[in-house]
Enzyme design. Structure first.
Site, PDB file in Angstrom:
ATOM      1  N   HIS A 131      -5.776 -14.611  15.044  1.00 49.93           N
ATOM      2  CA  HIS A 131      -5.091 -15.423  14.020  1.00 49.93           C
ATOM      3  C   HIS A 131      -5.090 -16.922  14.339  1.00 49.93           C
ATOM      4  O   HIS A 131      -4.754 -17.734  13.477  1.00 49.93           O
ATOM      5  CB  HIS A 131      -3.635 -14.968  13.856  1.00 49.93           C
ATOM      6  CG  HIS A 131      -3.497 -13.590  13.295  1.00 49.93           C
ATOM      7  ND1 HIS A 131      -4.082 -13.210  12.110  1.00 49.93           N
ATOM      8  CD2 HIS A 131      -2.857 -12.481  13.769  1.00 49.93           C
ATOM      9  CE1 HIS A 131      -3.791 -11.934  11.866  1.00 49.93           C
ATOM     10  NE2 HIS A 131      -3.060 -11.471  12.854  1.00 49.93           N
ATOM     11  N   ASP A 168      -8.977  -4.854  13.457  1.00 49.41           N
ATOM     12  CA  ASP A 168      -7.518  -4.979  13.477  1.00 49.41           C
ATOM     13  C   ASP A 168      -6.996  -4.784  12.048  1.00 49.41           C
ATOM     14  O   ASP A 168      -7.697  -5.099  11.080  1.00 49.41           O
ATOM     15  CB  ASP A 168      -7.137  -6.369  13.993  1.00 49.41           C
ATOM     16  CG  ASP A 168      -5.648  -6.522  14.259  1.00 49.41           C
ATOM     17  OD1 ASP A 168      -5.252  -6.380  15.424  1.00 49.41           O
ATOM     18  OD2 ASP A 168      -4.892  -6.783  13.298  1.00 49.41           O
ATOM     19  N   HIS A 170      -4.970  -6.454  10.510  1.00 44.69           N
ATOM     20  CA  HIS A 170      -4.754  -7.745   9.844  1.00 44.69           C
ATOM     21  C   HIS A 170      -6.041  -8.552   9.817  1.00 44.69           C
ATOM     22  O   HIS A 170      -6.849  -8.475  10.734  1.00 44.69           O
ATOM     23  CB  HIS A 170      -3.655  -8.520  10.582  1.00 44.69           C
ATOM     24  CG  HIS A 170      -2.387  -7.741  10.712  1.00 44.69           C
ATOM     25  ND1 HIS A 170      -2.050  -7.057  11.859  1.00 44.69           N
ATOM     26  CD2 HIS A 170      -1.405  -7.506   9.814  1.00 44.69           C
ATOM     27  CE1 HIS A 170      -0.898  -6.430  11.665  1.00 44.69           C
ATOM     28  NE2 HIS A 170      -0.480  -6.683  10.427  1.00 44.69           N
ATOM     29  N   ASP A 257      -3.699  -1.725  15.344  1.00 42.03           N
ATOM     30  CA  ASP A 257      -2.441  -1.620  14.620  1.00 42.03           C
ATOM     31  C   ASP A 257      -2.571  -1.019  13.219  1.00 42.03           C
ATOM     32  O   ASP A 257      -1.601  -0.938  12.476  1.00 42.03           O
ATOM     33  CB  ASP A 257      -1.719  -2.978  14.557  1.00 42.03           C
ATOM     34  CG  ASP A 257      -2.659  -4.133  14.242  1.00 42.03           C
ATOM     35  OD1 ASP A 257      -3.843  -3.885  13.932  1.00 42.03           O
ATOM     36  OD2 ASP A 257      -2.206  -5.294  14.301  1.00 42.03           O
TER      37      ASP A 257
END
Ligand SMILES: [Zn+2]
Length: 321
Positions: A131, A168, A170, A257
């Site tokens: 991120h 991931d 995200h 995740d």
């Protein structure tokens, strides 16, 4: 009997020194403890070679982040602040040094691959990185470990076309931002749809900018999506894109995740699907990079599910057929 290729596992007890302020924060040192314990005691243990990371240099970090950002991050850590930017991004005094050690793990892995000591590398690091943008910390990330590793691979060894695949839950907004205009780095991400999920980027129409157009592929999945949709996306969209790009090197942003037990996303993947992802990645590597692939840990916040998923992923990646 099942047998596995050797995996170089790059990790360090120093990663536990990045203190996120207690049990209420999801990004815990216990994530790494669980991964190491599981791998040491599981079926891959005989195939693992543990390696200490070498910290990244300031110069190598400056290839993906700007000087002002480094100064602000250093000041936040060393002056005793508890977070950097958003309150999610908890820091401590040691975070500054540990961030260099996390970014350096991927570079240590590149050296191992390029010296032909190994073909498969997994860097179990924290803090995570995908991120973090050039000038912005976000989502527990400070240095973009994957992006810094890509730039190191290109600069140190003259490799050009590098694939980054990010599974991931995200979207890796930071990786996308850093390589948006770069046709030499293909960024492919599969993640929960931005309408429902942090950080709100990764729409399917985000496909790169300028010369980089066509070198970003976002595959958003609806909340509740399980194994079937992942497997289908890999065969229908992702593998064809990898084939078209024909990478020289492969770097994986390996976040776990999307697991059904992990409430950081609404995705519902099983432990087993990570083995299938690993095998798909191994197939791309066999086709394009002589089996060489470097994976770097991103998210995954339930230690049991995370460690089981990592083990299953590495098993799928390293299995001898
Ligand atoms: Zn995540």
């Amino acid at each position: 009997m099942t047998s596995f290729h050797t995996i170089h596992l790059i990790t360090s007890p120093d990663y536990l020194l990045h203190d996120t302020g207690g049990p209420d924060h999801p990004e815990q040192p216990s994530r790494l403890t669980a991964i190491n314990k599981r791998l040491e005691n599981g079926p891959l243990s005989k195939n693992l070679i543990k390696v200490d990371p070498v910290p990244a240099t300031r110069e190598s970090i400056l290839l993906v982040h700007n000087e002002d950002y480094l100064l602000r991050f250093e000041d936040a850590c060393l002056s005793g602040r508890e977070y950097f930017g958003h309150t999610d991004n908890r820091i401590c005094y040691d975070t500054w040094q540990i961030a260099f050690l996390a970014a350096g793990a991927g570079m240590t892995g590149v050296d191992i691959i390029e010296s032909e000591e190994g073909r498969l590398v997994f860097a179990a690091v924290r803090p995570p990185g995908h991120h973090a943008e050039q000038g912005l910390p976000l989502g527990f990330c400070f240095f973009n470990n994957v992006a810094a590793t890509v730039r190191y691979w290109q600069n140190r060894y003259g490799r050009k076309r590098i694939l980054v695949f990010d599974f991931d839950a995200h979207h890796g907004n930071g990786i996308q931002e850093i390589f948006d205009e770069d046709p030499d780095v293909m960024y492919i991400s599969i993640h929960e749809h931005p309408t429902f999920s942090f950080p709100g980027t990764g729409w399917d129409y985000e496909a790169g900018i300028g010369a980089g157009e066509g070198f970003t592929l976002n595959v958003p999945l609806p909340p509740g999506a399980g194994d079937e949709l992942v497997i289908q996306a890999i065969s229908d969209q992702i593998t064809p894109a990898v084939n078209r790009f024909s990478p020289e090197c492969i770097v994986i942003a390996a976040g776990f995740d999307a697991h059904g037990q992990d409430d950081m996303s609404g995705l519902d993947w099983s432990t087993l699907v990570y083995g299938k992802i690993g095998t798909a990645v191994a197939n791309w590597a066999d086709r394009f990079t002589q089996g060489r692939v470097l994976s770097i840990l991103e998210g995954g916040y339930v230690p049991d599910a995370l460690s089981a998923s990592v083990e299953t992923y590495l098993g799928g990646l390293a299995i001898k057929v």
